[in-house]
Scaffold this active site. Structure first.
Site, short mmCIF file in Angstrom:
data_model
loop_
_atom_site.label_atom_id
_atom_site.label_comp_id
_atom_site.label_asym_id
_atom_site.label_seq_id
_atom_site.Cartn_x
_atom_site.Cartn_y
_atom_site.Cartn_z
N HIS A 279 0.84 -1.20 -0.03
CA HIS A 279 -0.10 0.01 0.02
C HIS A 279 0.84 1.34 -0.13
CE1 HIS A 279 -3.18 -2.94 0.35
NE2 HIS A 279 -2.57 -3.45 1.78
N GLU A 293 -2.81 0.66 7.69
CA GLU A 293 -1.85 -0.62 7.06
C GLU A 293 -0.37 -0.06 6.68
OE1 GLU A 293 -3.57 -3.15 4.55
OE2 GLU A 293 -1.91 -4.64 4.37
N HIS A 346 2.43 -6.92 4.87
CA HIS A 346 0.91 -6.47 5.07
C HIS A 346 0.29 -6.74 6.33
CE1 HIS A 346 -0.05 -5.73 0.66
NE2 HIS A 346 1.13 -6.41 0.50
N GLU A 414 1.31 -11.55 6.27
CA GLU A 414 0.42 -10.78 6.91
C GLU A 414 0.61 -10.92 8.35
OE1 GLU A 414 -1.95 -8.99 5.55
OE2 GLU A 414 -2.54 -10.00 3.72
#
Ligand SMILES: [Zn+2]
Length: 459
Positions: A279, A293, A346, A414
């Site tokens: 991102h 995030e 992430h 993650e």
């Protein structure tokens, strides 16, 4: 008396300006102890790799010529410097560096021009210096100026210029050449004094002297007895930088049981690790409890970078700021950098109750990296679980662009669920993010360890 005067006269006639050893280590009149290159110039002078004028001057700001560079490199590598005729029309046998020029050409460190000349008085620029050092120390640099510059920067031998470029076209002065050469020879002088000892050898003489530099002119730091195992980091011509117990330094490699493949110099330094904080910019990623995030993963990636900076590994982040990057761009950056592994970071979100850590790899029958991707994912997942102790969601196949489209082992971690209160507390904490960064870093080391590399001194 007459004989002595004649002798002195001969010395003056035969010795070139910079070929003398006058001006003992660290005693040059124009290199004070406060000079920025004092340490490196003194180190080289100690081994007579550089020297000054008969009157004791080093001329640190004078531009280096090709002839001088050949002599300095030649002395570093212990090449045959005996003055002799050369293959070049403009380098006579009496030229002070004729022997080093011919030896360096034979060793493939230097080359002449198509017209049969060497141009020994031509200045050396920073790009040529980088190539020269890369060839002399057998760095894997791809034969390009930028590759050579990168080889020096990643080893902590040089930095770029203040303007961010390498200054490829800028002539190099004796002080800077000395700094780079000294750092290439002795890693302890480097900006990041870390090497990996990748090779093991055995001492084959009764007593092998370990020295601070690559010649018998350097002081002895210890001696190793026959049969002692040594770990080797890299070669300096016919010498090798070794470690055995608490003794570290250079030894003549003919007293080791097998030659040092100089091209092997730090396998780790040839590995490019690309870290991809997901991102950023217009895409904040998942959000909950006031946390985004994009910020969590960037901070974690920067912390991984700080850990990698203390190793011989090459590394690159796809972004180091809050900027927008497409998935394609992330993959392109990794391919462009010739990444050895790719790690995307992430944080998850679902319904607030889902929680835990998971790491993805892309699995496909025709993908040559599936096995290594899975190995890397497993190592990182295990370390992340140990660090944060969140619910183990496992190592999974995932069809995500950045791991599917990449051409090297690639994983997507993650860390936890941003919208789950318990996971969020860890994601929101800089101290816990540091633990996650360490976990990812250790996961990388675990992966390379399993791939057979010696990373034991990097934990
Ligand atoms: Zn994400």
């Amino acid at each position: 008396m007459r004989k002595m005067v004649l002798g002195m006269l001969l010395v003056l006639l035969c010795l070139p300006f910079y070929g003398t050893t006058a001006g003992a280590a660290g005693s040059f009149k124009d290199v004070s102890t406060g000079h920025r290159a004092y340490k490196e110039i003194s180190y080289l002078a100690e081994g007579e790799i550089v020297s000054g004028s008969l009157t004791g001057y080093f001329y640190p700001d004078k531009i280096v010529t090709r002839g001088e560079a050949a002599a300095m490199i030649g002395r570093s590598l212990n090449l045959n410097g005996t003055k002799r005729s050369t293959q070049f029309s403009d380098v006579g046998s009496q030229y002070f560096a004729s022997g080093y020029i011919q030896s360096a050409v034979e060793a493939n460190v230097l080359s002449g021009y198509k017209d049969g000349t060497f141009k020994p008085d031509k200045p050396v620029n920073r790009g040529e210096m980088a190539v020269l050092i890369s060839k002399a120390f057998k760095y894997n640099f791809g034969g390009t100026l930028s590759g050579a510059a990168n080889a020096l920067i990643t080893r902590g031998i040089s930095q770029g210029m203040a303007d961010g470029s390498f200054g490829t076209d800028k002539d190099i002065i004796r002080a800077d050449f000395s700094v780079f050469l000294a750092r290439a020879i002795n890693y302890k002088l480097r900006l990041t004094p870390v090497v990996s000892y990748d090779m093991e050898r055995t001492v084959t003489v009764d007593s092998l002297n370990v020295r601070t530099g690559p010649s018998t002119l350097y002081p002895r730091t210890g001696a190793l007895s026959r049969g002692t195992k040594v770990e080797v980091a890299y070669a300096v011509g016919s010498w090798a930088f070794i470690k055995s117990g608490n003794i570290e330094g250079l030894v003549h490699s003919s007293y080791l049981n097998a030659p040092i493949n100089a091209g092997n110099e730090s396998i780790l330094s040839q590995k490019m690790i690309v870290i991809d904080p997901g991102h950023g910019g217009t895409d904040p990623g998942a959000m909950a409890y006031g946390l985004e995030e994009e910020d969590v993963v960037l901070d974690t990636a920067l912390k991984v970078k700080a850990l990698l900076a203390k190793t011989p590994f090459q590394y690159k982040l796809t972004r180091e700021t809050d900027k927008t990057l497409s998935l394609n761009q992330r993959v392109a950056i990794a391919k462009e950098a010739n990444a050895d592994i790719f790690i995307s970071i992430h944080a998850n979100a679902f319904n607030g109750s889902a929680n835990g850590t998971e790491t993805y790899y892309y699995s496909a029958y025709e993908n040559p990296n599936t096995a290594d991707s899975k190995l890397l994912a497993t190592k990182i997942q295990n370390r992340l679980l140990a660090a944060w102790n969140l619910y183990d969601r496992g190592v999974k196949h995932g069809n995500f662009h950045v791991i599917r489209e990449n051409t090297m082992p690639a994983v997507l971690a993650e860390l936890g669920f941003i919208d789950n209160k318990k996971d969020n507390e860890k994601l929101a904490s800089a101290a816990w993010r540091q633990e996650a960064a360490k976990a990812i870093y250790w996961g990388i080391l675990d992966y390379y360890k399993e791939k057979g590399l010696d990373v034991s001194n990097l934990y």
